[in-house]
Design an enzyme around this catalytic site. Sequence first.
Site: not given
Length: 145
Positions: A24, A102
């Site tokens: 991430y 995302h």
Amino acid sequence: MVAKILVVHGPNLNLLGRREPSIYGHTTLEDINRNLVAKAQAASVVLDTFQSNAEHELIDRVQEAMNDGTGFIIINPAALTHTSIALRDALAATNLPFVEIHLSNIYAREHFRHTSYFSDIAVGVISGLGAAGYELALQFALARQ
């Protein structure tokens, strides 16, 4: 004209910068929000952000968007992407355009992450571009003015 843009962050995104940075990234949610608000202000657009780990709170905030002047939604449903029919129904009920985002490429990850309950009703999907994906979604929303 987009009067206001709402950015919705789903479960565990409050841990950005600390949670699995190899997937991430190191950018925090606060950094992402601060950057988006500044870019929206530069374009004379109000941008609200909201994060929750609770599905019902996300649904409530999306429903509120129908009556608070929101013209566009940017949403990262996180893990709810693959499970939440209720959040999908809330987005559909608003009749507001939205981009699904995302940070990671969900199609290059575990098989259960390959299904999105949102993509077919979104005006666009951005996946795998990290925090820059939020900026691209904002650019798209601003261009719709």
